[in-house]
Design an enzyme around this catalytic site. Structure first.
Site, PDB file in Angstrom:
ATOM      1  N   GLU A 189      15.664  72.852  37.980  1.00 52.36           N
ATOM      2  CA  GLU A 189      15.008  73.275  39.225  1.00 52.36           C
ATOM      3  C   GLU A 189      16.009  73.141  40.381  1.00 52.36           C
ATOM      4  O   GLU A 189      16.001  73.938  41.305  1.00 52.36           O
ATOM      5  CB  GLU A 189      13.790  72.392  39.465  1.00 52.36           C
ATOM      6  CG  GLU A 189      13.037  72.746  40.708  1.00 52.36           C
ATOM      7  CD  GLU A 189      11.676  72.068  40.772  1.00 52.36           C
ATOM      8  OE1 GLU A 189      11.007  71.931  39.725  1.00 52.36           O
ATOM      9  OE2 GLU A 189      11.280  71.682  41.876  1.00 52.36           O
TER      10      GLU A 189
ATOM     11  N   SER B 277      12.360  66.614  41.426  1.00 53.38           N
ATOM     12  CA  SER B 277      12.429  66.967  39.993  1.00 53.38           C
ATOM     13  C   SER B 277      13.690  67.759  39.690  1.00 53.38           C
ATOM     14  O   SER B 277      14.022  68.715  40.398  1.00 53.38           O
ATOM     15  CB  SER B 277      11.218  67.812  39.594  1.00 53.38           C
ATOM     16  OG  SER B 277      10.049  67.050  39.747  1.00 53.38           O
TER      17      SER B 277
END
Ligand SMILES: Cc1cc2nc3c(=O)[nH]c(=O)nc-3n(C[C@H](O)[C@H](O)[C@H](O)COP(=O)(O)OP(=O)(O)OC[C@H]3O[C@@H](n4cnc5c(N)ncnc54)[C@H](O)[C@@H]3O)c2cc1C
Length: 314
Positions: free
Chosen positions: A303, A231
């Protein structure tokens, strides 16, 4: 060769006397799950804690920036590479059992720890099976998947603090203030040496079934079809849904920049379709952030970490 922080790479390399490996100009593409990243001025694999301390002290004496590398599964390294010293923790890979505790070196793959727990008939690490990256990286990120975070099963973390003193903390007792995708190591500069996982005896068939379930789910979701870093953006409860779904709704799946692409199968994964540059990926990250802000008023938080010499392209 002169590193752009102004140090002589070869001269500095001559001063470093370790039992592990030391290389100059090491291509970081070989050490990241994206398969992207320019050369590190100095790249070292310390054989043990003594080597690690030698490297840290030399970096301090020479005022070298340093980066601790785990499995390279959550970083995007600049095309211009990394100035200073990269310390790869891969040799810290011992795994030992003591009762219901599994002590795992920071450099051991977290999936290997999960597999070892299964072979020891210990339950608790099934959820993280086949997640790429090292145990140290998973603690640093407080990695999370399938409803659990690594902190949930981490009885103790041994680390070196910013003065290189040995310290321990007990995340399961609330020490360190771990939270969603956050660990104290993200701001205290600690270097994780090992984690002690607190597990429960379990039925091997049940443990294996859960591991196969999560592995099959990752396969089905295309996690291993192309090089990526998983992600790209964090989820955020305030968004009212997963970030991947929001990016899907914005029609971003399949968007290309050079040889990088927002995965056609998942809006929150960027893939390297072959020969992508860090700049290709960065440009997609920027586009996604901009579109989410302009069309939904959402501020997406990456992230993945941007590592290395990005100034060279700014
Ligand atoms: C296909 C795929 C699927 C993924 N799925 C998930 C998922 O489900 N959930 C999830 O949370 N993540 C996921 N990720 C991201 C990644 O696997 C995790 O974030 C992982 O924990 C990163 O670990 P690493 O060892 O690769 O860390 P790296 O990328 O090497 O480093 C990340 C950060 O940790 C620091 N670090 C690493 N080791 C140490 C150490 N010993 N001491 C101090 N600092 C250290 C580094 O300096 C860096 O700042 C996925 C990635 C891929 C490629």
């Amino acid at each position: 060769m002169i590193g752009t922080v102004g140090f002589n790479v070869e001269k500095t390399a001559e001063k470093i006397n370790i039992r592990g490996t030391l290389r100059t100009g090491e291509p970081m593409a070989a050490h990241t799950s994206f398969g992207i990243g320019g050369p590190a001025d100095l790249y070292a694999v310390p054989a043990d804690e003594e080597d690690l301390l030698t490297l840290l002290r030399i970096a301090d004496e020479e005022l070298l920036p340093r980066f601790i590398l785990g499995g390279g599964a959550n970083i995007l390294v600049a095309d211009a590479g990394i100035r200073g010293l990269v310390i790869d923790m891969r040799s810290f890979s011992d795994i030992t059992r003591n009762g219901n505790h599994l002590t795992v070196g920071a450099g051991a793959a977290v999936s290997e720890a999960s597999d070892r727990a299964f072979r020891e008939e210990l339950s608790g690490l099934e959820f993280i099976y086949r997640m790429p990256g090292s145990t140290g990286g998973a603690i640093w990120m407080n990695a999370r998947c399938y409803g659990s975070s690594i902190v949930d099963v981490t009885g103790r973390v041994d680390y070196l603090d910013s003065d290189y003193r040995r310290r321990s903390l007990s995340p399961m007792n609330g020490e360190g203030g771990f939270s969603y995708k956050f660990s104290p190591f993200q701001h205290n500069g600690g270097i994780i040496l090992r984690a002690v996982f607190s597990l429960e005896p379990g039925e091997p068939e049940a443990i294996e079934a859960r591991m196969q379930e999560v592995a099959a789910d990752r396969e089905r979701k295309g996690h291993f079809s192309y090089p990526s870093a998983g992600s790209v953006f964090k989820n955020n409860r305030a968004f009212g849904g997963p970030t991947g779904k929001i990016l899907d709704e914005l029609g971003l799946r399949g968007l290309n920049s050079g040889r990088a692409q927002i995965a056609p199968f998942h809006g929150n994964i960027i893939i390297n379709t072959g020969g992508a540059t860090a700049e290709d990926v960065r440009s997609l990250v920027e586009t996604a952030r901009q579109r989410a802000y302009e069309q939904r008023g959402l501020v997406l938080e990456p992230e993945i970490r941007f590592i290395g010499d990005w100034q060279a392209v700014d």
